[in-house]
Every structure is written in structure tokens, then in C-alpha cells.
Design a protein around this motif. Structure first.
Motif, short mmCIF file in Angstrom:
data_model
loop_
_atom_site.label_atom_id
_atom_site.label_comp_id
_atom_site.label_asym_id
_atom_site.label_seq_id
_atom_site.Cartn_x
_atom_site.Cartn_y
_atom_site.Cartn_z
N GLN A 1 83.62 65.78 100.89
CA GLN A 1 84.28 66.47 99.79
C GLN A 1 84.04 65.74 98.47
O GLN A 1 83.81 66.36 97.44
CB GLN A 1 85.78 66.58 100.07
N THR A 2 84.08 64.42 98.50
CA THR A 2 83.85 63.62 97.29
C THR A 2 82.42 63.78 96.80
O THR A 2 82.18 63.90 95.59
CB THR A 2 84.14 62.14 97.58
N LEU A 3 81.46 63.78 97.71
CA LEU A 3 80.07 63.96 97.32
C LEU A 3 79.84 65.33 96.70
O LEU A 3 79.08 65.48 95.74
CB LEU A 3 79.14 63.75 98.52
N GLY B 1 81.76 65.25 93.18
CA GLY B 1 81.25 64.29 92.23
C GLY B 1 82.29 63.28 91.76
O GLY B 1 82.01 62.43 90.93
N GLU B 2 83.50 63.34 92.29
CA GLU B 2 84.55 62.38 91.94
C GLU B 2 85.44 62.15 93.15
O GLU B 2 85.51 62.98 94.05
CB GLU B 2 85.38 62.87 90.76
N LEU B 3 86.12 61.03 93.16
CA LEU B 3 86.98 60.69 94.29
C LEU B 3 88.36 61.31 94.10
O LEU B 3 89.14 60.89 93.24
CB LEU B 3 87.11 59.18 94.44
#
Length: 89
Positions: free
Chosen positions: A35-37, A40-42
Motif C-alpha cells: 500500500q505504501t509503495l 508513495g508515502e507511509l
């Protein structure tokens, strides 16, 4: 030395719970990384993480509970292998 283990259907052992908990921890971590990939953000959505963890635990324990009975022989001796091969024919 051979070790014989019996797994009965409709039963769970202590290791089933331990393995299920490990799976319940690892699965959400992988889901969050993917999901983060994509985003593009954590960002941590704790509701989704808990839902995925509970689902993974339930799925694993259900699989183990309904798995048919079996007998596992680890490191079998040569004569044991021969007897099983003859019995299967």
C-alpha cells in the motif's frame, strides 16, 4: 531415528496458534508495504491492518482445523519406506 507425528482432523495444537499469530503479523506488514509503495508515502491505516491480521489468523486456523487427518514420519528408516511403497501398490 524416525519421528512419527499424528494430526487429527477438527483439532488444533499449540504450534498452530503460534504459526497463525506469526502469519497474522507478517500479512499486514506486507499489505502495508504494498500500500505504501502504491501511495508513495507511509500511511498506516490501523483498521485495515487489524482486519487483515484477523482475517489471516482466522483463515490459517480454519485451514488447520479442517485439514484431513494424517500421519507424518520424519526421517524414515529404509525399511519403513519399503513397507509403505509395498502397501501403496
Amino acid at each position: 531415528m524416525e519421528k512419527v507425528t499424528e494430526k487429527k482432523q477438527f483439532s488444533l495444537k499449540g504450534w498452530d496458534y503460534v504459526k497463525g499469530l506469526i502469519l497474522a503479523v507478517v500479512t499486514p506488514v506486507v499489505a502495508v508495504i504494498i500500500q505504501t509503495l502504491d501511495a508513495g508515502e507511509l500511511t498506516l491505516d490501523w483498521l485495515t491492518i487489524r482486519t487483515v491480521a484477523a482475517s489471516a489468523l482466522f483463515a490459517y486456523l480454519s485451514k488447520q482445523f479442517f485439514e484431513p487427518s494424517k500421519v507424518v514420519v520424519e526421517k524414515p528408516e529404509k525399511d519403513t519406506v519399503t513397507r509403505v511403497k509395498r502397501a501403496v501398490r
